[in-house]
Structure formats: C-alpha cells, structure tokens
Scaffold this active site. Structure first.
Site, PDB file in Angstrom:
ATOM      1  N   LYS A   1      28.198 -13.172  81.335  1.00 33.68           N
ATOM      2  CA  LYS A   1      27.639 -14.001  80.202  1.00 33.68           C
ATOM      3  C   LYS A   1      28.808 -14.990  79.528  1.00 33.68           C
ATOM      4  CE  LYS A   1      27.152 -10.190  78.009  1.00 33.68           C
ATOM      5  NZ  LYS A   1      27.161  -9.170  78.866  1.00 33.68           N
ATOM      6  N   THR A   2      30.160 -14.300  79.542  1.00 33.38           N
ATOM      7  CA  THR A   2      31.411 -15.100  79.406  1.00 33.38           C
ATOM      8  C   THR A   2      31.695 -16.263  80.413  1.00 33.38           C
ATOM      9  OG1 THR A   2      32.087 -13.014  78.363  1.00 33.38           O
ATOM     10  CG2 THR A   2      33.794 -14.915  78.608  1.00 33.38           C
TER      11      THR A   2
ATOM     12  N   ASP B   1      30.076 -16.255  71.680  1.00 36.89           N
ATOM     13  CA  ASP B   1      30.154 -15.046  72.836  1.00 36.89           C
ATOM     14  C   ASP B   1      29.963 -13.970  71.815  1.00 36.89           C
ATOM     15  OD1 ASP B   1      30.438 -13.768  74.893  1.00 36.89           O
ATOM     16  OD2 ASP B   1      32.330 -14.127  75.340  1.00 36.89           O
TER      17      ASP B   1
ATOM     18  N   GLN C   1      25.790  -3.389  73.474  1.00 37.44           N
ATOM     19  CA  GLN C   1      27.093  -3.422  73.246  1.00 37.44           C
ATOM     20  C   GLN C   1      27.611  -3.674  71.799  1.00 37.44           C
ATOM     21  OE1 GLN C   1      29.927  -4.757  76.399  1.00 37.44           O
ATOM     22  NE2 GLN C   1      28.101  -5.618  77.525  1.00 37.44           N
TER      23      GLN C   1
ATOM     24  N   ARG D   1      33.897  -0.946  81.313  1.00 35.97           N
ATOM     25  CA  ARG D   1      35.160  -1.741  81.385  1.00 35.97           C
ATOM     26  C   ARG D   1      35.695  -1.784  82.922  1.00 35.97           C
ATOM     27  NH1 ARG D   1      33.826  -5.258  78.993  1.00 35.97           N
ATOM     28  NH2 ARG D   1      31.924  -4.077  78.909  1.00 35.97           N
TER      29      ARG D   1
HETATM   30  N1  LIG Z   1      28.582 -15.408  89.995  1.00 34.94           N
HETATM   31  C1  LIG Z   1      29.618 -14.733  90.189  1.00 34.94           C
HETATM   32  N2  LIG Z   1      30.470 -14.450  91.323  1.00 34.94           N
HETATM   33  C2  LIG Z   1      31.264 -13.882  91.353  1.00 34.94           C
HETATM   34  N3  LIG Z   1      31.904 -13.199  90.200  1.00 34.94           N
HETATM   35  C3  LIG Z   1      31.241 -13.297  89.011  1.00 34.94           C
HETATM   36  C4  LIG Z   1      30.108 -14.048  88.946  1.00 34.94           C
HETATM   37  N4  LIG Z   1      29.901 -13.767  87.691  1.00 34.94           N
HETATM   38  C5  LIG Z   1      30.595 -13.047  87.012  1.00 34.94           C
HETATM   39  N5  LIG Z   1      31.500 -12.794  88.043  1.00 34.94           N
HETATM   40  C6  LIG Z   1      32.806 -11.933  87.553  1.00 34.94           C
HETATM   41  O1  LIG Z   1      32.110 -10.771  87.119  1.00 34.94           O
HETATM   42  C7  LIG Z   1      33.007 -10.104  86.067  1.00 34.94           C
HETATM   43  C8  LIG Z   1      32.254  -9.994  84.802  1.00 34.94           C
HETATM   44  O2  LIG Z   1      31.754 -11.418  84.172  1.00 34.94           O
HETATM   45  P1  LIG Z   1      31.931 -11.564  82.596  1.00 34.94           P
HETATM   46  O3  LIG Z   1      33.137 -11.007  81.997  1.00 34.94           O
HETATM   47  O4  LIG Z   1      31.724 -13.153  82.565  1.00 34.94           O
HETATM   48  O5  LIG Z   1      30.734 -10.795  82.290  1.00 34.94           O
HETATM   49  P2  LIG Z   1      29.995 -10.584  80.727  1.00 34.94           P
HETATM   50  O6  LIG Z   1      28.563 -10.296  80.972  1.00 34.94           O
HETATM   51  O7  LIG Z   1      30.670 -11.586  79.756  1.00 34.94           O
HETATM   52  O8  LIG Z   1      30.599  -8.886  80.581  1.00 34.94           O
HETATM   53  P3  LIG Z   1      30.800  -8.282  79.111  1.00 34.94           P
HETATM   54  O9  LIG Z   1      29.342  -7.765  78.694  1.00 34.94           O
HETATM   55  O10 LIG Z   1      31.714  -6.887  79.304  1.00 34.94           O
HETATM   56  O11 LIG Z   1      31.466  -8.997  78.150  1.00 34.94           O
HETATM   57  C9  LIG Z   1      33.960 -11.188  85.769  1.00 34.94           C
HETATM   58  O12 LIG Z   1      35.261 -10.790  86.662  1.00 34.94           O
HETATM   59  C10 LIG Z   1      33.664 -12.538  86.622  1.00 34.94           C
HETATM   60  O13 LIG Z   1      34.501 -13.348  86.711  1.00 34.94           O
HETATM   61 MG   LIG Z   2      31.911 -11.010  78.135  1.00 32.38          MG
END
Ligand SMILES: Nc1ncnc2c1ncn2[C@@H]1O[C@H](COP(=O)(O)OP(=O)(O)OP(=O)(O)O)[C@@H](O)[C@H]1O
Ligand SMILES: [Mg+2]
Length: 776
Positions: free
Chosen positions: A33-34, A225, A256, A614
């Site tokens: 997402k981020t 976010d 979350q 995490r």
């Molecule tokens: N398409 C992708 N290919 C490789 N790595 C990825 C990809 N998408 C996300 N990641 C990696 O996966 C991890 C999680 O991504 P991110 O932090 O954006 O998730 P999130 O959904 O925001 O998580 P949270 O819910 O904990 O905030 C990060 O290390 C990110 O760099």
């Molecule tokens: Mg995030």
C-alpha cells in the site's frame, strides 16, 4: 526517468496508473500500500502534475521523508522538495502559520506539547481550588483532547446536556469550566496544543470559504496513508480539501485500525464509498514482506474478528520457520531469553542488530528487556520514550527560545522566569497570573506594564521582573539579525543556563551541558538543511515547530545499528527481519483495560495482527508466569491470542502439556466477562517431562528431588538444587518469599527475592541461609 512502474505487480499498477477521481486501496499488511502511494505520486508528477499541487499525509514524519527520498530518485530532487508531505499535525501546523491569523492567532504561535498542556491544566485545577485527586490532570487532559478531536468546542459542550451530565456523573461537574479556562489561556498565550492543529484547521476551512477554496485549488491531489487510523477531525479536513477536485487516494487496512482510543474511526474507511461518487476500489492480496508461516498465522488470528472486510492475503515467499513460542518464569527471564536468542541469531546468521525488533504492549515492559540486552552488550534504541527534546535542560533552553518568538507563551515563561534563579518567587508568579487573568492578558504583557498597574509587588522584585523583560527583548532584537544557531548559543550563555549546569559539577550536570551542546549542534544542522527546502528559511520559528512535532521515531537513524524496542502502536507500517513480541499474557495483551466489549477486544486482536505482520523472516512470541505489575508480583496467564494462531504455524519451545500450557478452555465467544477460572482448570497431565527452560512450581518440586544438572541453562546451578528462579524460600529474618532472579557465581552468588511481607531484596547466598520450601 526510471521504469519504476515495472517494480509493481498488476494489482498494484492499477491504482498507480488510475486517472483522476477518488480511489481507495484496501489491502492487508505488507501488500505494498505504501509503495503504491509513493509510486502514484511519482507517476502523477511524471504525467505533468505540478508538485505544488500534491499533498500527502503519512503516519510519521520519517515515513514522509522516506517517501520523498524514493520519489526524488524517480523524478529528481528539486521537484520532490516542493511536495507537501508529512503527518497531519506537521502539514496543518504549516497551513495555520499562513492563515491562522484569521482566527486571531499570531503566525508565530507556539505549539504546546502534551507536557505543556498537562502543566497548564494542573495549574488551572489548582487555581480553581478543585480537588486534584478527583480532577486528575492527565484524565482531564484526555477528556479535553477527545472533545477537541470530535470537534466539540467549549460552546458545543455547554449546549450538550448529555456531555455535561456524563462529566457530572464522573464526579467532575466543573470539567466544562476547566475546558473553557484552558482554551482561553492557550489562546491568550498564542499557543495551540496538538489537537488544536486539527481543530483550528477545521474551523478555518469552515468559517473562511475563501481560505478553503485557496487550499482546494492548491491541493488538487491528496493522498493519505494508514487511512484506517484517521480520527474525525482529520477525516473532515481531508473531506473538505478534496471536495472540489475529488482527486483523493486513500490506502489502508481495516485489520490494522489500532487508534480508536484516540478517536480514530474505522467507519471512515467503510464509508469512503458513500462519501464520494464513483469510487474506484482496489485490492492487493500478495504480501511481499513475510514468510508463508507468518502470513498464514496472521490470517488465522484476524479470522477471529467478526468485524472485518473479506481479504485473502497470500505470499509466494518461502515457508520460513514456524512461529516460536517461549514461556519463562519471570519477566527478567523473559528478557534474558530474548537477549540470548538475539545473540545466538547474530552469531549463527551473521545478522545486524538493526534487523531485530522487540515489540510490547506498554512502555513499562521495556525495562526487563533493556537490562538483559545491556548485560549482553547488545546495543538497542527505545522509540517513543522520553525524547531528547523532552529532557529538562533541553526544554529549558527551548522555553527561552519560545519566549523570543512568542513572549506570551505562558508555559515557557513559567518554566524559566526563575530558572536559573533570579529571585522571582512563586508568590510573585501567582500574583502575575491573577493579574493576567483579571485583565485578560498574558503574564508577559502584565510584566511589561508593571509600572502602570497597581500591584502589590515590592520595588526590588519589580526591578527583577523588568530585567527579565529587557533580556527577552534584547534576544528578540538579536533574532532579527542573526540565524537560529547564533541566537540559541547566545541565549544559552546569556541566560546563565550553561553556567548553571557547569557550576553543578556533577556527572549529571555535565551530561546536561553536553545535551545543550547537542541541541545547539542540532540547530546548526537544521539551519543548514532548511536552506535547501522550498518555502523554508531556517528561522527559529521553523526550528521550534520541527521540535514540537518531532518524535524519536522521526530521527534518521539508518546508519546506527541497534535493536529496536517500541510499542506495537509505534511499529505500524514498519518491517524487521526478526520480531519478538513479548508479554503475551492475559490482562497485558489483551490489555486489562480493553476487554469490556467485543469491539475493544477486536482492536487488541488487530494490534496483535499488526505486531505479527511486522516480521519478515521470523517471529517469536514470549510470555511469563510471573510479572510485576503495579508494584506487585502477579501470576500471569498466557494470552488467549496464543491459542488463536492455527497450531500448524507454531512451535512451542517450552512444553505445553505440563499444567501451564496456553491451551486454555476459555470460551472465545464470551467477551464481556471472561471466566478466568477456566484458564486454571487445565489439568496438568501425568508424567510431565522436566522442562529445560523456566520450570514452573510443579516442576520445581520435582526438580528438587532430581539431580542438579537438570536445571535451566540460564540459571547456573547451585549446590542446593532448590535455589532456582521461581522457588519459594524462607529466610530467618524476612520470612517467606519467592526467588525472582539468581546472579553471580561462587561467593558472589546473589538471589533477588520478593518477600511476602513486601519488598524485594538482593541477598548474598553464602550468608542468606535460605530454606527451600516444599509446600509452594
Ligand atoms: N511488487 C513488489 N515487488 C517487490 N517488493 C515489493 C512489492 N511491493 C511491495 N514490496 C515490498 O514489500 C514490503 C511491504 O510493502 P509496503 O510497506 O508498501 O506494504 P504496506 O501494505 O504498506 O504494509 P503495511 O500494511 O504494514 O503498512 C516493502 O518492503 C516493499 O518494498
Ligand atoms: Mg504501509
């Protein structure tokens, strides 16, 4: 230009490339997402959207900085600098600097931190002659804060009989008056507290349509976010600003949502589709962060919540290790286990300290972990504790600087008017406060006009007060001509603060002096750094704002290799290869305060989901049988969350069929009143194998009859096999007690004992002559 779009999967690419209009990305932890938010901003800029027209709201300033860095590598540094990006508080503090004057605030308003607010509220309670045991200032502050976050102004409060009745029922009928006084005093002091930054922004946008239009036009693209954790006040700001162009992109995970105690409202996410027309909803399901075991275990936990959006999170990562569960006898032993385990992993797998995180439910749990890490010489950092800027000596210097910018700032003035001592006593200060309240002015203004006011203050004191005013004015003149660093250095010397700590001569005094020096270095860095930022000048005002909104979380610490210790709340959005979640016990996690309703319990479960997700490679869950809480040693019960994880994803490092297993017979459907006795009904099975780690009381009895070498490896065995952590003993003078910890060797062997009569003592075993009790 890099082809960054290729770094996304198909599901992620869609929201990144989505054209105008409202969109929402709802997805589980670690699904990107981020990353989507970050890349969408870069993409918008590539498509020609002016960076000045983009506003991004993040959970921490650190997250904002990281996003900006990533975007800068894609679109270039100079463009990335113009983005308005940061937490709600920092972004809207900036907005209020521009337009807060319309509400009667000076553009150099002070930001009161929580401590300032609490001090002021305590002072008001005292001035009103109220009982401070009934009107507890922290509780009152909490209450006022929640009113503000629900946009209940003083006026609205007094128009709402229900609220007044509720406070009266809570034996605080005069809460409204305190609220009124507090708001008046802040306003007179030219100060906003954290909640004001949102409340006043809302007020500004509602009362002044031209201001609203200006910002609607400026922020044509808004991205948020962690949308699931916005409170009502934040929600309304986003809604208002995005109303015209409707280019709003929110990302979040209902699973979350962990801030409802601060007024965050999960319905914001659920209602998003109702709030805007033609909302595009995107879902991401592939987790990139964690192993299969972690992802599946987390899914099995959250499945216990009734209220949640359907999600199917999966990963193509390796299975990874099972989730390890460890039981110990005391919290000290829990700490030693964690430290020992980190130590081992580091040795075996060549890992850095920074790859480990220890997460806990409440800050007070950190102490036992810290002690153990220190003993092992493992460097660590605590996040969210007392931050650098909250140390007394630092706040003293900052208080002078705050007065330079805004002499009406009451909390700053009270803090330093007689520090270092200059013969202005509390009686004089009280008189000034009374006069200030009487004339509806600030204390400083009263001091400026002392000669015209007929006040009962003697000539000598009047002169001292006048000197103080003169000193502040001289700083103000200096501030016009020099940068923040030069001024701050001058202030630290001229006020006598540096000398004060130097005179002190003690190691503490010297440490304080060094801290002030560190602060000055920080200001210098800041001044240099700000020269590169758009809209910034490196002024003292900017520095103070940065400080007021900083948390330890925000510091750039990548180059610093330490184990991270923090509460689960703070860990949101972060990731670490190895994660330890400690204190997995009933009444601690889930917290005793959060088990009254299903929704509270579900929030605790979401918190557990956040904690577990995490972890990238390996997760450890630990619990202990005895823990100090509220100054007492209590029997702890394993957390119900442990048994909610599907069994095939966990590995118990300590036997579970010995009468202290976490498999309880607790009825998961009973929420309000959990029958605690049920947890105790688990019968010990026969033929208990002797545990090699953390024996319980039953085992201890057996152990005493066994050979000495069968003892915990963390406890070097004494000649007397009964003297182990957890054992009940009798001392001729202090009576009966329980051994909490044994340390040292040979003649130095000591036991830390909690005696039933109260008190903990450390006794040298060669003198103590302890009798091991069998009837534990
Ligand atoms: N398409 C992708 N290919 C490789 N790595 C990825 C990809 N998408 C996300 N990641 C990696 O996966 C991890 C999680 O991504 P991110 O932090 O954006 O998730 P999130 O959904 O925001 O998580 P949270 O819910 O904990 O905030 C990060 O290390 C990110 O760099
Ligand atoms: Mg995030």
């Amino acid at each position: 230009m890099s082809n960054f779009i290729d770094e996304l999967n198909d599901a992620q690419r869609a929201p990144v490339l989505h054209k105008d209009g409202p969109l929402m990305v709802i997805a589980g932890a670690g699904s990107g997402k981020t990353r989507v938010l970050t890349y969408r901003i870069a993409h918008l800029m590539e498509q020609g959207v002016d960076s000045f027209n983009i506003l991004a709201l993040t959970f921490t300033n650190k997250a904002a900085r990281e996003m900006k860095k990533r975007i800068a590598t894609i679109v270039g540094n100079s463009e990335a600098k113009n983005l308005w990006m940061g937490t709600f508080h920092s972004v809207f503090a900036k907005l209020l600097r521009f337009d807060g004057d319309k509400l009667g605030y000076p553009s150099n308003f002070t930001i009161y931190d929580t401590q300032d607010s609490q001090r002021l509220i305590a002072a008001i309670i005292k001035e009103m002659g109220l009982d401070k045991d009934i009107y507890k200032y922290k509780q009152v502050q909490n209450r006022i804060s929640s009113y503000k976050n629900s946009l209940i102004t003083v006026k609205a409060y007094f128009q709402n009989p229900e609220l007044m009745e509720a406070d009266a029922m809570a034996k605080r009928p005069r809460l409204g008056e305190i609220y009124q006084n507090y708001v008046d005093r802040c306003f007179k002091a030219g100060a906003m507290d954290f909640d004001d930054l949102l409340l006043r922004t809302n007020e500004l946008l509602t009362r002044f349509p031209e201001v609203l239009m200006k910002y609607q036009d400026r922020f044509r693209y808004i991205l948020v976010d962690e949308y699931q954790d916005t409170n009502h006040s934040q929600y309304l700001i986003v809604k208002a600003l995005s109303d015209r162009y409707q280019n709003i992109c929110v990302v979040g995970d209902d699973a979350q949502s962990i801030y409802s105690f601060r007024g965050a409202n999960i319905s914001n996410i659920l209602n998003f589709q109702r709030d805007y027309d033609n909302v595009a909803v995107y879902r991401l399901e592939q987790n990139y962060r964690s192993t299969k075991n972690i992802v599946n275990a987390a899914n099995s936990i959250i499945a216990n919540n009734k209220n949640q959006l359907e999600k199917n999170v999966w990963t193509s990562n390796d299975d990874g290790g099972l989730i390890k569960i460890h039981r110990s006898v005391t919290d000290a032993e829990e700490g030693r286990y964690v430290a020992g385990s980190i130590f081992e992993s580091k040795m075996q797998n060549q890992m850095q300290n920074g790859e480990f995180a220890v997460l806990y439910r409440t800050n007070s749990q950190s102490r036992a972990i810290e002690d153990a890490l220190r003993k092992r010489d493992i460097p660590y950092r605590i996040y969210g504790g007392l931050s650098f800027y909250q140390r007394k000596e630092i706040k003293d210097v900052l208080a002078y600087l705050r007065l330079v910018i805004n002499p009406k700032d009451e909390e700053a003035l009270k803090r330093v008017i007689n520090f270092p001592t200059r013969g202005i006593g509390q009686t004089t200060i009280d008189k000034l406060v009374v006069a200030a309240n009487h004339y509806g002015r600030s204390i400083y203004e009263v001091m400026e006009h002392l000669d015209k006011l007929n006040m009962n203050i003697n000539a000598g004191t009047k002169r001292k007060l006048a000197d103080f005013v003169t000193m502040i004015k001289s700083f103000q003149i200096m501030n016009e001509g020099s940068d923040a660093f030069v001024l701050a250095e001058h202030v630290a010397k001229k006020t006598g603060l540096l000398l004060e700590f130097k005179k002190d001569g003690t190691p503490e005094g010297i440490a304080k002096m060094e801290n002030i020096e560190e602060l000055l270095n920080g200001i210098k860095d800041f001044v240099e750094g700000q020269k590169e930022v758009a809209d910034a000048t490196g002024s003292l005002t900017e520095f103070l704002e940065d400080v007021a909104l900083a948390t330890d979380m925000d510091k750039d610490i990548e180059d610093d290799d330490r184990v991270a210790l923090m509460t689960i709340h703070l860990a949101k959005g972060l990731e670490f290869p190895y994660v330890y979640i400690v204190g997995m016990e009933e009444d601690l996690f889930p917290s005793a305060m959060s088990m009254n309703t299903r929704s509270e319990l579900e929030e605790e479960r979401r918190l557990f989901y956040v904690a577990l997700t995490r972890a990238e490679k390996q997760a450890f869950l630990t619990y202990t049988q005895n823990r100090y809480r509220w100054g007492k040693l209590i029997d702890a019960e394993p957390s119900r969350f442990l048994e909610e994880i599907e069994e095939k994803y966990v590995e118990n490092l300590t036997p579970v069929n010995d009468g202290y297993r976490y498999k309880s017979t607790i009825d998961k459907n009973i929420f309000g009143e959990v029958d605690k006795s049920k947890l105790r009904q688990v019968k010990p099975s026969n033929g208990t194998p002797p545990s090699v780690q953390g024996p319980n009381e039953n085992q201890l009895r057996k152990l005493r009859k066994l050979k000495p070498e069968i003892s915990s490896p963390t406890q070097p065995m004494d000649l007397d096999p009964g003297l182990v952590t957890g054992a009940r003993v009798n001392h001729t003078r202090f009576g009966r007690g329980k051994i909490l910890n044994i340390e040292g060797a040979g003649n130095d062997r000591k036991a830390e004992i909690h005696f039933d009569q109260g008190g903990i003592k450390k006794l040298l075993l060669r003198f103590a002559k302890l009798e091991v009790l069998d009837n534990a």
